[in-house]
Write a protein that holds these residues in place. Structure first.
Motif, PDB file in Angstrom:
ATOM      1  N   ILE A 443       0.813  -1.214   0.000  1.00  0.00           N
ATOM      2  CA  ILE A 443       0.000   0.000   0.000  1.00  0.00           C
ATOM      3  C   ILE A 443       0.845   1.263   0.000  1.00  0.00           C
ATOM      4  N   PHE A 444       2.170   1.132   0.095  1.00  0.00           N
ATOM      5  CA  PHE A 444       3.012   2.318   0.120  1.00  0.00           C
ATOM      6  C   PHE A 444       4.000   2.352  -1.044  1.00  0.00           C
ATOM      7  N   TRP A 445       3.701   1.624  -2.120  1.00  0.00           N
ATOM      8  CA  TRP A 445       4.608   1.589  -3.257  1.00  0.00           C
ATOM      9  C   TRP A 445       4.830   2.983  -3.842  1.00  0.00           C
ATOM     10  N   ASP A 446       3.776   3.820  -3.870  1.00  0.00           N
ATOM     11  CA  ASP A 446       3.942   5.172  -4.395  1.00  0.00           C
ATOM     12  C   ASP A 446       4.843   6.026  -3.505  1.00  0.00           C
ATOM     13  N   ASN A 694      -0.759   8.501  17.740  1.00  0.00           N
ATOM     14  CA  ASN A 694      -0.223   7.503  18.675  1.00  0.00           C
ATOM     15  C   ASN A 694      -0.022   6.166  17.982  1.00  0.00           C
ATOM     16  N   GLU A 695      -1.066   5.715  17.289  1.00  0.00           N
ATOM     17  CA  GLU A 695      -1.021   4.425  16.600  1.00  0.00           C
ATOM     18  C   GLU A 695      -1.616   4.564  15.215  1.00  0.00           C
ATOM     19  N   LEU A 696      -1.124   3.706  14.307  1.00  0.00           N
ATOM     20  CA  LEU A 696      -1.591   3.741  12.928  1.00  0.00           C
ATOM     21  C   LEU A 696      -1.498   2.357  12.328  1.00  0.00           C
ATOM     22  N   HIS A 697      -2.533   2.005  11.589  1.00  0.00           N
ATOM     23  CA  HIS A 697      -2.524   0.730  10.852  1.00  0.00           C
ATOM     24  C   HIS A 697      -3.362   0.929   9.597  1.00  0.00           C
ATOM     25  N   ASP A 698      -2.728   1.164   8.434  1.00  0.00           N
ATOM     26  CA  ASP A 698      -1.304   1.061   8.145  1.00  0.00           C
ATOM     27  C   ASP A 698      -0.748   2.376   7.584  1.00  0.00           C
ATOM     28  N   ARG A 699      -1.589   3.202   6.961  1.00  0.00           N
ATOM     29  CA  ARG A 699      -1.113   4.382   6.230  1.00  0.00           C
ATOM     30  C   ARG A 699      -2.087   5.529   6.437  1.00  0.00           C
ATOM     31  N   ALA A 700      -1.549   6.732   6.661  1.00  0.00           N
ATOM     32  CA  ALA A 700      -2.382   7.928   6.775  1.00  0.00           C
ATOM     33  C   ALA A 700      -1.879   8.986   5.809  1.00  0.00           C
ATOM     34  N   ASP A 701      -2.755   9.473   4.933  1.00  0.00           N
ATOM     35  CA  ASP A 701      -2.446  10.566   4.017  1.00  0.00           C
ATOM     36  C   ASP A 701      -3.008  11.852   4.596  1.00  0.00           C
ATOM     37  N   ILE A 702      -2.148  12.872   4.717  1.00  0.00           N
ATOM     38  CA  ILE A 702      -2.508  14.107   5.405  1.00  0.00           C
ATOM     39  C   ILE A 702      -2.554  15.254   4.403  1.00  0.00           C
ATOM     40  N   THR A 703      -3.589  16.082   4.490  1.00  0.00           N
ATOM     41  CA  THR A 703      -3.651  17.322   3.729  1.00  0.00           C
ATOM     42  C   THR A 703      -3.887  18.475   4.691  1.00  0.00           C
ATOM     43  N   VAL A 736      -7.140   7.115   6.067  1.00  0.00           N
ATOM     44  CA  VAL A 736      -6.384   5.939   6.487  1.00  0.00           C
ATOM     45  C   VAL A 736      -6.603   4.812   5.486  1.00  0.00           C
ATOM     46  N   THR A 737      -5.510   4.203   5.078  1.00  0.00           N
ATOM     47  CA  THR A 737      -5.569   3.011   4.230  1.00  0.00           C
ATOM     48  C   THR A 737      -5.136   1.817   5.061  1.00  0.00           C
ATOM     49  N   GLY A 738      -5.949   0.787   5.061  1.00  0.00           N
ATOM     50  CA  GLY A 738      -5.683  -0.374   5.897  1.00  0.00           C
ATOM     51  C   GLY A 738      -4.715  -1.353   5.264  1.00  0.00           C
ATOM     52  N   SER A 739      -4.532  -2.462   5.920  1.00  0.00           N
ATOM     53  CA  SER A 739      -3.585  -3.490   5.501  1.00  0.00           C
ATOM     54  C   SER A 739      -3.982  -4.112   4.170  1.00  0.00           C
ATOM     55  N   PRO A 740      -2.987  -4.505   3.347  1.00  0.00           N
ATOM     56  CA  PRO A 740      -3.314  -5.266   2.130  1.00  0.00           C
ATOM     57  C   PRO A 740      -3.937  -6.628   2.443  1.00  0.00           C
ATOM     58  N   ALA A 741      -3.891  -7.016   3.725  1.00  0.00           N
ATOM     59  CA  ALA A 741      -4.596  -8.244   4.114  1.00  0.00           C
ATOM     60  C   ALA A 741      -6.085  -8.130   3.824  1.00  0.00           C
ATOM     61  N   VAL A 748      -8.500  -6.847   8.247  1.00  0.00           N
ATOM     62  CA  VAL A 748      -7.871  -6.256   9.422  1.00  0.00           C
ATOM     63  C   VAL A 748      -8.432  -4.848   9.607  1.00  0.00           C
ATOM     64  N   PRO A 749      -8.911  -4.505  10.775  1.00  0.00           N
ATOM     65  CA  PRO A 749      -9.438  -3.150  10.979  1.00  0.00           C
ATOM     66  C   PRO A 749      -8.350  -2.096  10.793  1.00  0.00           C
ATOM     67  N   THR A 750      -8.742  -0.960  10.219  1.00  0.00           N
ATOM     68  CA  THR A 750      -7.815   0.165  10.201  1.00  0.00           C
ATOM     69  C   THR A 750      -7.760   0.773  11.600  1.00  0.00           C
ATOM     70  N   VAL A 751      -6.603   1.315  11.929  1.00  0.00           N
ATOM     71  CA  VAL A 751      -6.407   1.893  13.260  1.00  0.00           C
ATOM     72  C   VAL A 751      -5.774   3.267  13.108  1.00  0.00           C
ATOM     73  N   LEU A 752      -6.353   4.245  13.757  1.00  0.00           N
ATOM     74  CA  LEU A 752      -5.739   5.554  13.883  1.00  0.00           C
ATOM     75  C   LEU A 752      -6.176   6.111  15.222  1.00  0.00           C
ATOM     76  N   SER A 753      -5.223   6.356  16.102  1.00  0.00           N
ATOM     77  CA  SER A 753      -5.563   6.871  17.425  1.00  0.00           C
ATOM     78  C   SER A 753      -4.625   7.993  17.810  1.00  0.00           C
ATOM     79  N   GLY A 754      -5.129   8.872  18.658  1.00  0.00           N
ATOM     80  CA  GLY A 754      -4.300   9.955  19.184  1.00  0.00           C
ATOM     81  C   GLY A 754      -3.997  11.045  18.187  1.00  0.00           C
ATOM     82  N   ALA A 755      -4.885  11.268  17.194  1.00  0.00           N
ATOM     83  CA  ALA A 755      -4.641  12.327  16.219  1.00  0.00           C
ATOM     84  C   ALA A 755      -4.640  13.688  16.914  1.00  0.00           C
ATOM     85  N   ARG A 756      -3.626  14.500  16.590  1.00  0.00           N
ATOM     86  CA  ARG A 756      -3.506  15.799  17.243  1.00  0.00           C
ATOM     87  C   ARG A 756      -2.550  16.684  16.457  1.00  0.00           C
ATOM     88  N   VAL A 757      -2.650  17.970  16.709  1.00  0.00           N
ATOM     89  CA  VAL A 757      -1.679  18.933  16.217  1.00  0.00           C
ATOM     90  C   VAL A 757      -0.876  19.420  17.412  1.00  0.00           C
TER      91      VAL A 757
END
Length: 763
Positions: A443-446, A694-703, A736-741, A748-757
């Protein structure tokens, strides 16, 4: 010179590229192959290992003309892009059978084994033959109490047994679906203890490649990769001991063997009683223990002489290197024959939390330390194959991929062969075969180019240097102590494994020191379980008599703490920190790897004096780090994020720069609870703003304010967004983009926790 090193770190060159296993696992198309080569190049991957794999289809089959045409197209594409290519020597593994061609040419070249049967009570299979005869005496429990040979006078009560050279009936994994393990069409494994079988293997593969591509050998083609050769093959039928109603053994299990192998066994120290004890239970346990020791030694010697060294000689005379890896993680003795020693990290045999305790944990130093002591600049690891979560191998996050790479770099690996880049993921035949794809199918080839450059920089840094070891740890050809060295890692002591063969044959003792290539040791640590030969005892005695320090036992950490002073160290050393002190081109570099999941803050303390720079392996940039004077010399502040590395290099040609380093003071945190949120910001000088997780599974694209700010893939999941902010309201969004699984494995559930600036002030 230090400035030149800094420039080389920023742009290390194609020689340090990752060299992925490129699985050719579908019907091959020339245009698609060339397109993928170009795609690799654009992502910073400047080489590959052509790996015929399950599912490959090509007219004429493996090593046929059309297959070689495909190889040629890829070589030409690589040559235009100044990429490097390694050839893989099998279809598909373990190596040595040439996809069964060796055994088809001569059935007697199939993998062989020894077993015993009572004389005159059996019929031999085709190709089997009795090699020797022994008369055995048994006690009431069926254990042998005496062994006599044909030349002995045989008393009454002994039973004659013929020792028969048979077959293991082992196979390799082939490239067609009906050639998988357990399938009747699986290619037969070859007898790797037989140099004639090895010659047939070379003729079927190496010579064919050379005939077609000789002009590329030593230039575009740099090496041939041999993969975990097996003496039995897979799915071998080694049998079990059978006993009749009278308590007589009618057939024994099998052990790997070949023609005249008794001579190798005898030369290593084995005798008739020890051999019999490998097939029959002895009353005297010493026979089995000693016999196993000498038998294993003979197998290593036989495999080196009959298989590895002929391959190495062939590669030497054809201008390329032999690389690959032996079958086991601690097979350091086998590494002697490799021009580029290699190892294999697959099947999650090591994972976060077991990196110091797993029996496979020495694998990285197995190849790295052999290269160090042979004066070889490069060593390789085939890495990441089936390293995803147990039961769901496609679930391998980018953060864990970086953890695995840093595990290898911390121990000295400097050539990474990712397992694998897949030619095709079209059907379950491709996607289910030893996943995951850690290249184009990820998922991160680019976003792969920064990781490709990270691998190059770390590989360059680990090449052509010394690691300033505090001690040598003695090991056998297939045993590298694990438990005794754990405290050395945890306490920040550097050591290298030194084989007993190296100590006996290549180490020079002088003035209480051990000299081998560019390494000098004044401390030798010996696990009490190692069996020392009389000649080794004499050499170690000389070392100690002349003033060298030697400790035999298992409490390596306690001994080192009492007897060896560190002149460079991390003052906040924890069990998770790997401390590495390199000397490269005369300049000191300090690498601190955090294999744990918490931040660690402290100071590098060293007696080395010079201007210090922090090296960023992702960007190639460096920045000044100011020194403070302390009792042990100079100290520099270090904070190491989870699963990360900090690199400090010192220019000893100039004086250290003393002063206070800028520090960050947290000014404001804005918690973010939605995937799109607005916050207010007031710009100010020396203000730094980051988007953090805090945690991420697997990829987060930010704008930020509609502009791409970047992608989060690796711990500690922090992204500088300062330059995209304006005064007043700003909008940050993330996806958030989850696992290629989720595509190829179990969801597999996507995970994103503790988002903050986080807004910090630089002071």
């Amino acid at each position: 010179m230090f400035d030149i090193l800094s420039e080389m770190f920023a742009r290390p060159g194609n020689a340090f590229s990752a060299l992925p296993f490129w699985f050719w696992n579908d019907r091959l198309d020339r245009d698609e192959l060339v397109r993928q080569v170009d795609d690799f190049h654009k992502k910073g991957v400047n080489g590959f290992i052509i790996h015929p794999r399950m599912g490959m289809e090509v007219e004429g089959g493996y090593m046929g003309e059309t297959y070689l045409d495909m190889v040629e197209a890829c070589l030409e594409a690589a040559k235009k892009r100044r990429m490097l290519v390694m050839l893989y020597d099998e279809a598909m593994y373990p190596s040595g059978s040439a996809h069964g061609m060796v055994v088809k040419a001569n059935p007697l070249f199939a993998a062989r084994a020894l077993y015993a049967r009572p004389t005159g009570s059996y019929t031999l299979e085709e190709g089997e033959e009795a090699q020797m005869r022994m008369a055995l005496q048994f006690d009431g429990d069926g254990k042998i109490t005496d062994v006599r040979t044909d030349d002995d006078e045989i008393p009454e009560g002994y039973i004659w047994y013929d020792f028969i050279l048979g077959f293991t009936h082992g196979t390799i994994r082939g490239i067609a679906p009906d050639e998988e393990d357990g399938q009747p069409s699986a290619p037969a494994a070859a007898d790797l203890l037989n140099p004639e079988a090895t010659a047939a293997f070379i003729a079927s593969t190496h010579e064919v490649y050379y005939k077609r591509f000789s002009a590329d050998f030593g230039s575009t083609i740099t090496a041939i990769f041999t993969d975990e050769p097996s003496l039995t093959g897979r799915c071998a039928k080694m049998g079990k001991t059978e006993i009749d109603e009278n308590g007589r053994i009618t057939i024994t299990h099998k052990i790997p063997w070949t023609y005249d192998f008794h001579e190798t066994f005898g030369a290593c120290g084995g005798d008739a009683k020890m051999l019999a004890a490998q097939l029959f239970a002895p009353a005297e346990k010493r026979w089995a223990r000693d016999g196993k020791y000498y038998y294993d030694m003979a197998l290593r010697q036989g495999l080196l002489n009959a298989y590895y060294k002929p391959l190495q000689d062939w590669c030497l005379h054809h201008g390329i290197a032999l690389t690959g890896h032996p079958a086991a993680s601690q097979d350091i003795g086998m590494e002697e024959a490799f021009d580029i020693p290699g190892q294999d990290l697959v099947w999650r045999m090591i994972e976060p939390g077991t990196e110091l305790t797993s029996p496979d944990s020495p694998l990285a130093k197995c190849s790295a330390d052999m290269a160090r002591h042979k004066g070889i600049s490069r060593n390789l690891c085939e890495a990441l194959g089936v390293c995803g979560q147990k039961g769901n191998p496609w679930d391998l996050s980018p953060a864990e991929i970086l953890w695995y790479l840093n595990f290898l770099f911390a121990r000295g690996v400097n050539m990474i062969a990712p397992h694998a880049f897949y030619y095709s993921l079209k059907t379950p035949l491709q996607s289910d075969e030893r996943p995951p794809d850690v290249g184009p199918g990820s998922i991160f080839w680019d976003q792969y180019k920064p990781l490709a450059n990270y691998i190059k920089r770390m590989s360059w840094l680990n090449t052509t240097n010394t690691n300033n070891p505090h001690a040598a740890v003695l090991c056998d050809g297939d045993y590298m102590p694990v438990v005794p060295v754990k405290p050395l890692y945890e306490m920040g002591y550097t050591f290298n494994y030194l084989t007993m063969d190296q100590l006996e044959d290549r180490v020079r003792v002088h003035d209480g020191k051990l000299y081998i290539d560019r390494y000098v040791y004044d401390t030798l640590l010996i696990d009490s379980r190692l069996r020392l030969t009389p000649s080794l005892v004499r050499k170690i005695g000389q070392f100690v008599t002349e003033g060298g320090k030697m400790h035999r036992g298992s409490d390596f950490g306690d001994y080192m703490k009492k007897n060896v002073k560190k002149t460079s160290y991390f003052d906040a050393q924890t069990a998770d920190i790997r401390f590495v002190h390199l000397t490269k081109s005369g300049y000191p570099f300090f690498l601190l790897f955090n294999e744990g999941d918490t931040w660690v803050r402290g100071h590098l303390v060293t007696d080395k004096s010079g201007a210090c720079r922090r090296f960023d392996p992702f960007t190639g940039k460096t920045e000044t780090v100011y020194a403070e004077i302390c009792d042990d010399g100079l100290r520099y502040p270090v904070e190491i994020a989870p699963w990360s590395v900090v690199i400090l290099g010192m220019n000893t040609d100039v004086l250290p720069e003393l002063g206070e380093n800028p520090g960050e003071v947290l000014a404001e945190i804005t918690a973010l609870s939605e995937t799109r949120q607005t916050f207010t910001y007031t710009p100010a000088e020396n203000r730094l703003v980051r988007f953090c997780l805090n945690e991420l599974h697997d990829r987060a694209d930010i704008t930020v304010n509609g502009q791409s700010a970047g992608v989060l893939l690796y711990k500690p999941y922090r992204l500088d967004i300062t330059d995209l902010l304006t005064e007043g309201e700003n909008t940050v969004t993330w996806t958030v983009t989850g696992s290629p699984a989720n595509t190829y494995g179990k969801p597999v559930p996507t995970v994103l926790s503790g988002a903050r600036v986080e807004i910090t002030e630089i002071r």
